[in-house]
Design a protein around this motif. Structure first.
Motif, PDB file in Angstrom:
ATOM      1  N   LEU A 162       0.880  -1.167  -0.033  1.00  0.00           N
ATOM      2  CA  LEU A 162       0.023   0.141   0.088  1.00  0.00           C
ATOM      3  C   LEU A 162       0.905   1.120   0.100  1.00  0.00           C
ATOM      4  O   LEU A 162       0.666   2.291  -0.738  1.00  0.00           O
ATOM      5  N   MET A 163       1.760   1.256   0.825  1.00  0.00           N
ATOM      6  CA  MET A 163       2.750   2.349   0.878  1.00  0.00           C
ATOM      7  C   MET A 163       3.629   2.634  -0.238  1.00  0.00           C
ATOM      8  O   MET A 163       3.710   4.053  -0.706  1.00  0.00           O
ATOM      9  N   ILE A 164       4.080   1.863  -0.727  1.00  0.00           N
ATOM     10  CA  ILE A 164       4.901   1.731  -2.061  1.00  0.00           C
ATOM     11  C   ILE A 164       4.111   2.090  -3.206  1.00  0.00           C
ATOM     12  O   ILE A 164       4.078   3.164  -4.095  1.00  0.00           O
ATOM     13  N   SER A 165       2.943   1.681  -3.247  1.00  0.00           N
ATOM     14  CA  SER A 165       1.946   2.167  -4.226  1.00  0.00           C
ATOM     15  C   SER A 165       1.309   3.519  -4.342  1.00  0.00           C
ATOM     16  O   SER A 165       1.220   4.222  -5.224  1.00  0.00           O
ATOM     17  N   LEU A 166       1.337   4.024  -3.106  1.00  0.00           N
ATOM     18  CA  LEU A 166       0.958   5.410  -2.636  1.00  0.00           C
ATOM     19  C   LEU A 166       2.091   6.495  -3.296  1.00  0.00           C
ATOM     20  O   LEU A 166       1.977   7.441  -3.565  1.00  0.00           O
ATOM     21  N   ALA A 167       3.506   6.067  -2.867  1.00  0.00           N
ATOM     22  CA  ALA A 167       4.492   6.677  -3.347  1.00  0.00           C
ATOM     23  C   ALA A 167       4.651   6.785  -4.838  1.00  0.00           C
ATOM     24  O   ALA A 167       4.911   7.828  -5.346  1.00  0.00           O
ATOM     25  N   ALA A 168       4.244   5.793  -5.549  1.00  0.00           N
ATOM     26  CA  ALA A 168       4.184   5.725  -6.912  1.00  0.00           C
ATOM     27  C   ALA A 168       3.146   6.570  -7.546  1.00  0.00           C
ATOM     28  O   ALA A 168       3.502   7.078  -8.779  1.00  0.00           O
ATOM     29  N   ALA A 169       2.159   6.692  -6.753  1.00  0.00           N
ATOM     30  CA  ALA A 169       1.017   7.608  -7.325  1.00  0.00           C
ATOM     31  C   ALA A 169       1.191   9.088  -6.880  1.00  0.00           C
ATOM     32  O   ALA A 169       1.301   9.961  -7.790  1.00  0.00           O
TER      33      ALA A 169
END
Length: 491
Positions: free
Chosen positions: A371-378
């Motif tokens: 979740l956190m990595i995906s949020l960083a990518a967005a």
């Protein structure tokens, strides 16, 4: 006409002015989450109930929601150094007052003052970044910013948990004071002014409508529960009405005076799409950040410190990935990051719908890191794309609007998941279910709704351009006076 602002060349390095602002922003954001574990200590020391103790967080959020809409106007009227000095000075005053607070009311006043300073720092950082960093290097610099502002909230609960094992809650403020003081002194000595302040009178009725409207909206959302719907609903309706009056007032001032928050930022399609994506993603993120500790502490019976250590790797991963995300954005644009990131957000939230009494901790850790990595990518690309789609004289207003909607989304996300979880659990208990099993089922449903909402993030990611220039740089905005071109001014 649009102001022509040429940013200084950075040579691929993060400008000193940005490094200093990031350091200060890290300190104030760390403080925003550092009180999470102090609630039990406050209840004992100041003799208050849990509902009252929650106000140390609620009042911070309310103040942020009320103050951020003013920052767009404020940052155009004062120099960078003056804005920095005011923001950090206010933050220091609030921290000192909180440290010596003899009563809970004084502590709340200190938190309000702290939040007033914090509310200025993020728009100041983003506006300055967009002004001094050339477009081809913004991704990398924004990635470095993401590192700081992502690690800070992740570290807050862990730092507070460690401090509270050896000292009372006042030390959470006492330890911040010298650090914040040193950062303020260093920053003010070395900070350079960016651009020239513009003249313009403040419209006090707009300030009142913004403060009351966004404040009522966020407070009403924060008070929702299955047993308390009518009063919060009235507050939310009143807040929406006042925000509508505020918006109408801004439209009038755009023609006849100086708007507090320039709504012409919404004429930039890329900015508006990014605004929607960020709001929904922030809603889903805050909802999960509220549910996961409740699950770990209430169902799995972990301590607050253990919970902090379990969720810390996700925050660290988000922050450490920021610079890499920024470099990829600069080279390939936003779509290669935002689309996979938005899908990852939905997948991780869907995974949390499978929580159980004995779900392995490594699975929880893996889902949270995803979740956190995906949020960083967005987040990094969307911030950069959204603000990059605006003409330079609207950067501060775009930053303010993004910040305001984040606060509203945070309140809405928290209210949504708690209300859904509690209502579902109450219904099951009344039907004869065990309380823990009912609460767990309510959490699954709340995660499921967050996952469903996050599908909107995927849709918005698909319609975003790879770069702001792909849809034309800037909004089709006409302004009567050409804004002066900012430049670095050494004292």
């Amino acid at each position: 006409m649009r102001a022509d602002i040429s940013a200084p060349t950075t040579g691929g390095k993060t400008p000193t002015v940005i490094r200093l602002l990031v350091l200060a922003t890290f300190v104030v954001i760390l403080n925003e989450t550092i009180m999470i574990n102090a609630i039990p200590s406050l209840m004992t020391d100041l003799k208050i109930d849990p509902q009252a103790a929650q106000w140390v967080s609620t009042v911070f959020m309310l103040t942020m929601a009320a103050v951020i809409p003013v920052t767009g106007w404020f940052l155009q009227r004062v120099s960078t150094r003056k804005a920095y000095a005011i923001a950090m000075g206010v933050f220091l005053a609030g921290t000192a007052l909180s440290a010596v607070a003899p009563t809970f009311a004084v502590l709340l006043l200190g938190r309000v003052i702290q939040a007033g300073g914090t509310a200025v720092m993020m728009p100041l950082l983003m506006t300055t970044l967009m002004t001094v960093v050339p477009e081809e290097a913004r991704g990398k610099v924004m990635g470095n910013v993401t590192l700081a502002i992502s690690v800070a909230p992740a570290m807050g609960p862990v730092v507070s948990g460690l401090v509270l094992r050896f000292a009372e809650w006042r030390w959470l403020f006492v330890l911040v004071l010298p650090i914040a003081g040193a950062v303020t002194y260093l920053g003010y000595r070395k900070l350079e002014d960016v651009g020239e302040p513009q003249a313009g009178e403040i419209d006090w009725s707009s300030v009142a409508f913004a403060a009351l409207g966004f404040g009522a909206l966020v407070y009403g959302l924060s008070k929702f529960s299955p047993d308390n719907v009518a009063s919060p609903a009235l507050l939310v309706v009143a807040g929406i009405a006042l925000v509508a009056v505020f918006a109408v007032r801004q439209l009038k001032l755009q023609r006849t005076g100086t708007p507090l928050l320039d709504l012409r930022v919404l004429l930039a399609g890329t900015f508006t799409k990014g605004l929607v994506l960020m709001s929904i993603a922030f809603l889903a993120m805050l909802g999960s950040m509220m549910l996961l500790p409740l699950y770990l502490q209430g169902v799995r019976h972990l301590s607050a410190l253990e919970t902090g250590f379990l969720v810390m790797p996700g925050g660290l991963a988000m922050g450490l990935l920021g610079p890499t995300v920024g470099k990829i954005f600069d080279r390939f644009g936003g779509r290669v990051l935002v689309i996979p990131g938005s899908i990852g957000i939905t997948v991780s939230l869907a995974g949390f719908t499978q929580i159980s009494m004995d779900m392995p901790y490594w699975q929880l850790l893996g889902l949270h890191i995803l979740l956190m990595i995906s949020l960083a990518a967005a987040f990094t690309p969307v911030f950069t794309l959204s603000l990059g789609a605006l003409p330079p004289h609207l950067y501060s207003h775009g930053s303010s609007m993004l910040g305001t909607l984040q606060q509203v989304s945070a309140a809405f996300g928290t209210a949504l998941v708690i209300t859904v979880m509690t209502a579902r659990a109450k219904s099951l208990v009344e039907g004869g279910a065990e309380p823990i099993a009912a609460e767990l089922d309510g959490m699954r449903l709340a995660f499921g709704i967050s996952a469903a909402l996050s599908v909107i993030v995927i849709i918005m990611a698909l319609v975003l351009p790879a770069r702001a220039a792909d849809h034309g740089h800037g909004a089709p905005v006409e302004v009567e006076d050409e804004a002066p071109a900012p430049q670095l001014v050494k004292d």
